[in-house]
Design an enzyme around this catalytic site. Structure first.
Site, PDB file in Angstrom:
ATOM      1  N   ARG A  93      40.050  35.790  22.900  1.00  0.00           N
ATOM      2  CA  ARG A  93      39.700  34.598  23.776  1.00  0.00           C
ATOM      3  C   ARG A  93      40.929  34.451  24.802  1.00  0.00           C
TER       4      ARG A  93
ATOM      5  N   LYS B 135      37.963  32.198  44.501  1.00  0.00           N
ATOM      6  CA  LYS B 135      39.295  32.806  44.820  1.00  0.00           C
ATOM      7  C   LYS B 135      40.426  31.792  44.755  1.00  0.00           C
TER       8      LYS B 135
ATOM      9  N   CYS C  96      51.156  32.993  47.470  1.00  0.00           N
ATOM     10  CA  CYS C  96      49.702  32.248  47.299  1.00  0.00           C
ATOM     11  C   CYS C  96      49.739  31.450  46.212  1.00  0.00           C
ATOM     12  N   PHE C  97      50.007  31.423  45.001  1.00  0.00           N
ATOM     13  CA  PHE C  97      50.157  30.571  43.883  1.00  0.00           C
ATOM     14  C   PHE C  97      49.967  28.987  44.282  1.00  0.00           C
TER      15      PHE C  97
ATOM     16  N   PHE D  17      59.852  38.131  44.581  1.00  0.00           N
ATOM     17  CA  PHE D  17      59.279  37.390  43.693  1.00  0.00           C
ATOM     18  C   PHE D  17      58.764  38.016  42.436  1.00  0.00           C
TER      19      PHE D  17
ATOM     20  N   ALA E 124      40.691  31.448  40.605  1.00  0.00           N
ATOM     21  CA  ALA E 124      41.469  32.485  40.154  1.00  0.00           C
ATOM     22  C   ALA E 124      42.855  32.472  39.972  1.00  0.00           C
ATOM     23  N   ASN E 125      43.209  32.077  41.241  1.00  0.00           N
ATOM     24  CA  ASN E 125      44.742  32.039  41.286  1.00  0.00           C
ATOM     25  C   ASN E 125      45.389  30.751  40.546  1.00  0.00           C
TER      26      ASN E 125
ATOM     27  N   GLY F 139      56.526  32.975  41.622  1.00  0.00           N
ATOM     28  CA  GLY F 139      56.818  32.772  43.107  1.00  0.00           C
ATOM     29  C   GLY F 139      55.562  33.780  43.903  1.00  0.00           C
TER      30      GLY F 139
ATOM     31  N   GLU G 131      40.472  38.506  48.660  1.00  0.00           N
ATOM     32  CA  GLU G 131      40.997  39.696  48.041  1.00  0.00           C
ATOM     33  C   GLU G 131      41.966  39.148  46.766  1.00  0.00           C
TER      34      GLU G 131
ATOM     35  N   ARG H  88      63.851  37.407  32.736  1.00  0.00           N
ATOM     36  CA  ARG H  88      62.661  38.262  32.679  1.00  0.00           C
ATOM     37  C   ARG H  88      62.513  38.959  31.367  1.00  0.00           C
TER      38      ARG H  88
ATOM     39  N   GLU I 262      50.569  42.145  44.588  1.00  0.00           N
ATOM     40  CA  GLU I 262      51.665  42.712  45.187  1.00  0.00           C
ATOM     41  C   GLU I 262      52.376  43.696  44.251  1.00  0.00           C
TER      42      GLU I 262
HETATM   43  P1  NAD Z   1      50.885  37.907  55.966  1.00  0.00           P
HETATM   44  O1  NAD Z   1      51.673  36.788  56.717  1.00  0.00           O
HETATM   45  O2  NAD Z   1      51.521  39.162  55.459  1.00  0.00           O
HETATM   46  O3  NAD Z   1      50.118  38.492  57.341  1.00  0.00           O
HETATM   47  C1  NAD Z   1      49.333  37.920  58.189  1.00  0.00           C
HETATM   48  C2  NAD Z   1      49.431  38.487  59.640  1.00  0.00           C
HETATM   49  O4  NAD Z   1      48.532  37.896  60.486  1.00  0.00           O
HETATM   50  C3  NAD Z   1      50.723  38.149  60.327  1.00  0.00           C
HETATM   51  O5  NAD Z   1      51.184  39.790  60.671  1.00  0.00           O
HETATM   52  C4  NAD Z   1      50.358  37.518  61.719  1.00  0.00           C
HETATM   53  O6  NAD Z   1      51.222  37.976  62.515  1.00  0.00           O
HETATM   54  C5  NAD Z   1      48.771  38.087  61.959  1.00  0.00           C
HETATM   55  N1  NAD Z   1      48.167  36.965  62.578  1.00  0.00           N
HETATM   56  C6  NAD Z   1      48.301  35.706  62.417  1.00  0.00           C
HETATM   57  N2  NAD Z   1      47.323  35.187  63.466  1.00  0.00           N
HETATM   58  C7  NAD Z   1      46.809  36.308  64.098  1.00  0.00           C
HETATM   59  C8  NAD Z   1      45.914  36.276  65.345  1.00  0.00           C
HETATM   60  N3  NAD Z   1      45.247  35.098  65.693  1.00  0.00           N
HETATM   61  N4  NAD Z   1      45.737  37.480  66.039  1.00  0.00           N
HETATM   62  C9  NAD Z   1      46.551  38.556  65.330  1.00  0.00           C
HETATM   63  N5  NAD Z   1      47.104  38.504  64.278  1.00  0.00           N
HETATM   64  C10 NAD Z   1      47.415  37.134  63.727  1.00  0.00           C
HETATM   65  O7  NAD Z   1      50.038  37.395  55.193  1.00  0.00           O
HETATM   66  P2  NAD Z   1      49.214  38.039  53.691  1.00  0.00           P
HETATM   67  O8  NAD Z   1      50.129  37.981  52.585  1.00  0.00           O
HETATM   68  O9  NAD Z   1      48.680  39.325  54.165  1.00  0.00           O
HETATM   69  O10 NAD Z   1      47.850  37.098  53.526  1.00  0.00           O
HETATM   70  C11 NAD Z   1      46.929  37.050  54.405  1.00  0.00           C
HETATM   71  C12 NAD Z   1      45.765  36.135  53.777  1.00  0.00           C
HETATM   72  O11 NAD Z   1      45.410  36.893  52.465  1.00  0.00           O
HETATM   73  C13 NAD Z   1      46.207  34.753  53.173  1.00  0.00           C
HETATM   74  O12 NAD Z   1      45.052  33.798  53.330  1.00  0.00           O
HETATM   75  C14 NAD Z   1      46.712  34.873  51.785  1.00  0.00           C
HETATM   76  O13 NAD Z   1      46.308  33.727  50.935  1.00  0.00           O
HETATM   77  C15 NAD Z   1      45.762  36.067  51.287  1.00  0.00           C
HETATM   78  N6  NAD Z   1      45.840  36.727  50.096  1.00  0.00           N
HETATM   79  C16 NAD Z   1      47.309  37.161  50.266  1.00  0.00           C
HETATM   80  C17 NAD Z   1      47.528  38.186  48.949  1.00  0.00           C
HETATM   81  C18 NAD Z   1      48.931  38.592  48.810  1.00  0.00           C
HETATM   82  O14 NAD Z   1      49.302  39.268  47.855  1.00  0.00           O
HETATM   83  N7  NAD Z   1      49.762  38.491  49.802  1.00  0.00           N
HETATM   84  C19 NAD Z   1      46.531  38.491  48.120  1.00  0.00           C
HETATM   85  C20 NAD Z   1      45.154  37.968  48.175  1.00  0.00           C
HETATM   86  C21 NAD Z   1      45.027  37.185  49.074  1.00  0.00           C
HETATM   87  C1  UGA Z   2      48.425  36.990  42.568  1.00  0.00           C
HETATM   88  C2  UGA Z   2      47.376  37.324  41.986  1.00  0.00           C
HETATM   89  O1  UGA Z   2      47.660  37.932  40.685  1.00  0.00           O
HETATM   90  C3  UGA Z   2      46.447  38.141  42.649  1.00  0.00           C
HETATM   91  O2  UGA Z   2      45.325  38.257  41.962  1.00  0.00           O
HETATM   92  C4  UGA Z   2      45.914  37.392  43.937  1.00  0.00           C
HETATM   93  O3  UGA Z   2      45.065  38.139  44.718  1.00  0.00           O
HETATM   94  C5  UGA Z   2      47.355  36.875  44.726  1.00  0.00           C
HETATM   95  O4  UGA Z   2      48.186  36.368  43.826  1.00  0.00           O
HETATM   96  C6  UGA Z   2      47.329  36.366  46.091  1.00  0.00           C
HETATM   97  O5  UGA Z   2      46.004  35.603  46.267  1.00  0.00           O
HETATM   98  O6  UGA Z   2      48.256  36.190  46.906  1.00  0.00           O
HETATM   99  P1  UGA Z   2      50.747  38.061  43.315  1.00  0.00           P
HETATM  100  O7  UGA Z   2      51.346  36.798  43.652  1.00  0.00           O
HETATM  101  O8  UGA Z   2      50.945  39.221  44.334  1.00  0.00           O
HETATM  102  O9  UGA Z   2      49.411  38.145  43.124  1.00  0.00           O
HETATM  103  O10 UGA Z   2      51.598  38.688  41.937  1.00  0.00           O
HETATM  104  P2  UGA Z   2      51.218  38.201  40.458  1.00  0.00           P
HETATM  105  O11 UGA Z   2      51.478  39.397  39.545  1.00  0.00           O
HETATM  106  O12 UGA Z   2      50.232  37.530  40.211  1.00  0.00           O
HETATM  107  O13 UGA Z   2      52.761  37.319  40.259  1.00  0.00           O
HETATM  108  C7  UGA Z   2      52.848  35.907  40.705  1.00  0.00           C
HETATM  109  C8  UGA Z   2      54.020  35.307  40.288  1.00  0.00           C
HETATM  110  O14 UGA Z   2      53.922  35.066  38.755  1.00  0.00           O
HETATM  111  C9  UGA Z   2      55.264  36.210  40.087  1.00  0.00           C
HETATM  112  O15 UGA Z   2      56.526  35.599  40.537  1.00  0.00           O
HETATM  113  C10 UGA Z   2      55.509  36.943  38.650  1.00  0.00           C
HETATM  114  O16 UGA Z   2      56.541  37.339  38.508  1.00  0.00           O
HETATM  115  C11 UGA Z   2      54.867  35.828  38.046  1.00  0.00           C
HETATM  116  N1  UGA Z   2      54.392  36.079  36.600  1.00  0.00           N
HETATM  117  C12 UGA Z   2      53.321  36.980  36.546  1.00  0.00           C
HETATM  118  C13 UGA Z   2      55.083  35.693  35.631  1.00  0.00           C
HETATM  119  O17 UGA Z   2      55.973  34.941  35.812  1.00  0.00           O
HETATM  120  N2  UGA Z   2      54.578  36.041  34.370  1.00  0.00           N
HETATM  121  C14 UGA Z   2      53.560  36.969  34.347  1.00  0.00           C
HETATM  122  O18 UGA Z   2      52.880  37.023  33.060  1.00  0.00           O
HETATM  123  C15 UGA Z   2      52.839  37.259  35.298  1.00  0.00           C
END
Ligand code: NAD
Ligand code: UGA
Length: 478
Positions: free
Chosen positions: A265, A225, A281-282, A343, A228-229, A278, A170, A453, A174
């Site tokens: 570019r 994935k 994930c990063f 964040f 990209a991050n 923050g 994904e 900011r 956020e």
């Molecule tokens: P999260 O902590 O918000 O949610 C994870 C949920 O999974 C929790 O509610 C937890 O209770 C549940 N869980 C864990 N083990 C379980 C089990 N065995 N059975 C049932 N439920 C269970 O996490 P998130 O932010 O949604 O991230 C999930 C994944 O997606 C991570 O690998 C993250 O790296 C990836 N990801 C996150 C984002 C983001 O913006 N938060 C974006 C892209 C990818």
């Molecule tokens: C990031 C990626 O943008 C998503 O593509 C990815 O799916 C996700 O991580 C993930 O794997 O969890 P997210 O962390 O939700 O998404 O938010 P971002 O917009 O990327 O911001 C990350 C951090 O960087 C924030 O603290 C933000 O304030 C900061 N940021 C972002 C900057 O300081 N400057 C910028 O120009 C952009």
């Protein structure tokens, strides 16, 4: 033959599972979508009648939940039933950095993913397509396949269930999740089995155009994935590093960003200097990449990527230090207003927020913080800071040891009274409307505004008499 998917189950009702499944349910009314989680409180929050109290705040999410919930979108703790009746199971659980054991501090902790694979193996019936939605180290699909094969055979419905594993990471960010999900730059599907790939492809085709759905092998998908991050975070560390040079040379980071971003570019996105990146994930994903590189003996590559995280940590403490320095080297008994704790704007998520470390640093220096955030709750701030909120008349009030402390306020009208400084840490829109000329009269003179900011135009503070610092603004040196 392509499996026409009638029912999906997503394990994990978090920031990814909840919004992603809500959008799938909205775009595919013919598919029944179940989102399950072992956390009962979270599921009851998702089922809350009052949709302003969902566990995830995302613009646009409430509307979809109101439309689809209890029609073709169900939040449940009944993991067994939902998995056993679904044709496709998404794994969308947390994959944080390991805290102890081999690889601690870098490798991803896969215990939640493993537990899910075992649940799927145990409860599935017939043929199930298992989709990795969580961000995972390269070759995790192999681990999942092994568990499904071994545990699946051992389960009570011996030898009757079969599996395919796909990677479908994904990319939503956020605060913009619904828009990202509805209009993705691309959808990535990694896998080997053509029918399974086509089944998932068909789901996305309900709203995503053909050319945006990319197919790769499963390992490329997992690695893409993480990459990209890593690239996105690297851009932020790069621009933050240049912001420090701007401040010492008389250059301006906004002008530098504009100038380099106009090069097609390089591109203009993700070039905003800030307080340091923050989000959940990063950092974890780069450290995971670093761990993989070290594991495969690619030490130079590991060092290269680890530098992105090192710079980010340094940049956050650079901001704390300069606040202390500008306030005459001591924060003892000084009232400092923190504007924003999440964040980034438009989310209630505080995971790895730069505000956490910066607030801890300022409290350590003896500051009395008053923290404001429109979406983050005070209980979350206490957890993140590892410090209870100061209550009136408690031991802190005497403050003989110059201990710092914090309180929460959601009242921007009165928050600035008697303050020595205000620090903008999250770019919430409402902070750009603060009347600084008016607030300067309420603040303790000489007071400071620190804008990490670039939310405020300096002209807006010109007549306020307030001292003003902005990230990457070297105008003092001109
Ligand atoms: P999260 O902590 O918000 O949610 C994870 C949920 O999974 C929790 O509610 C937890 O209770 C549940 N869980 C864990 N083990 C379980 C089990 N065995 N059975 C049932 N439920 C269970 O996490 P998130 O932010 O949604 O991230 C999930 C994944 O997606 C991570 O690998 C993250 O790296 C990836 N990801 C996150 C984002 C983001 O913006 N938060 C974006 C892209 C990818
Ligand atoms: C990031 C990626 O943008 C998503 O593509 C990815 O799916 C996700 O991580 C993930 O794997 O969890 P997210 O962390 O939700 O998404 O938010 P971002 O917009 O990327 O911001 C990350 C951090 O960087 C924030 O603290 C933000 O304030 C900061 N940021 C972002 C900057 O300081 N400057 C910028 O120009 C952009």
């Amino acid at each position: 033959m392509v499996n026409k998917i009638k029912q999906i189950c997503c394990i994990g009702a978090g920031y990814v599972g909840g919004p992603t499944m809500a959008v799938i349910a909205d775009k595919c009314p013919h598919i029944n979508v179940f989102v399950v989680d072992k956390n009962k409180d979270k599921i009851s929050q998702w089922n809350n009648e009052d949709t302003s109290r969902l566990p995830v705040y995302e613009p646009g999410l409430e509307k979809i939940i109101k439309k689809c919930r209890n029609k073709n979108l169900t939040f449940s703790t009944e993991i067994e039933t939902c998995v056993s009746t679904s044709d496709m199971v998404f794994i969308s659980v947390n994959t944080p950095t390991k805290k102890r054991g081999f690889g601690a501090g870098k490798a991803s902790d896969l215990k939640w993913v493993e537990a899910c694979a075992r649940q799927v193996a145990q409860y599935s019936k017939g043929h199930t397509i298992v989709v990795e939605k969580s961000t995972l180290p390269v070759r995790t699909a192999e681990v999942i396949k092994n568990i499904l094969d071994i545990d699946g055979k051992d389960s009570k419905i011996k030898n009757t269930c079969t599996f395919n594993v796909l990677s479908n990471p994904e990319f939503l960010s956020e605060g913009n999740a619904i828009n990202d999900l509805e209009n993705p730059d691309r959808v990535l599907i990694g896998g080997e089995d053509k029918d399974a790939i086509d089944s998932l492809h068909e789901i996305y085709r309900n709203w995503v155009s053909e050319e945006k759905i990319l197919h790769t092998n499963i390992w490329s998908s997992e690695l893409a994935k993480l990459t990209a991050n890593a690239f996105l975070a690297q851009r932020i560390s790069s621009i933050n590093s240049i912001s420090a040079i701007c401040e010492t040379t008389g250059a301006d980071i906004r002008e530098v960003s504009r100038a380099i971003g106009s090069d097609s570019r390089i591109g203009s996105k993700f070039l905003d200097a800030g307080p340091g990146f923050g989000g959940s994930c990063f950092k974890k994903d780069i450290l995971n990449l670093v761990y993989l590189c070290e594991f495969f003996g690619l030490n130079e590559v590991a060092n290269f990527w680890e530098g992105v995280v090192t710079l980010n940590n340094w940049h956050q403490s650079r901001i704390s230090e300069l606040i202390v320095k500008k306030l005459y080297g001591t924060l003892s008994e000084k009232k400092i207003i923190i504007l924003g704790f999440s964040f980034k704007a438009n989310t209630n998520d505080t995971r790895e927020s730069a505000a956490i470390q910066i607030c801890k640093d300022l409290i350590e220096e003896g500051a009395q913080l008053i923290i404001h955030d429109p979406k983050v709750e005070r209980e979350q701030i206490a957890l993140d800071l590892g410090l209870e909120e100061k209550k009136e008349n408690n031991a802190y009030s005497d403050n003989y040891d110059n201990l710092g402390n914090w309180t929460f306020s959601n009242n921007l009208e009165t928050i600035f009274n008697g303050a020595h400084a205000a620090v903008i840490l999250t770019e919430w829109n409402e902070y750009s409307f603060i009347d600084w000329e008016k607030e300067s009269l309420n603040m303790n003179s000489p007071a400071w505004v620190f804008d990490s900011r670039s939310l405020l135009a300096p002209e807006k503070l010109e007549d306020s008499g307030l001292n003003f610092w902005r990230v990457g603004d070297g105008s003092e040196k001109k």
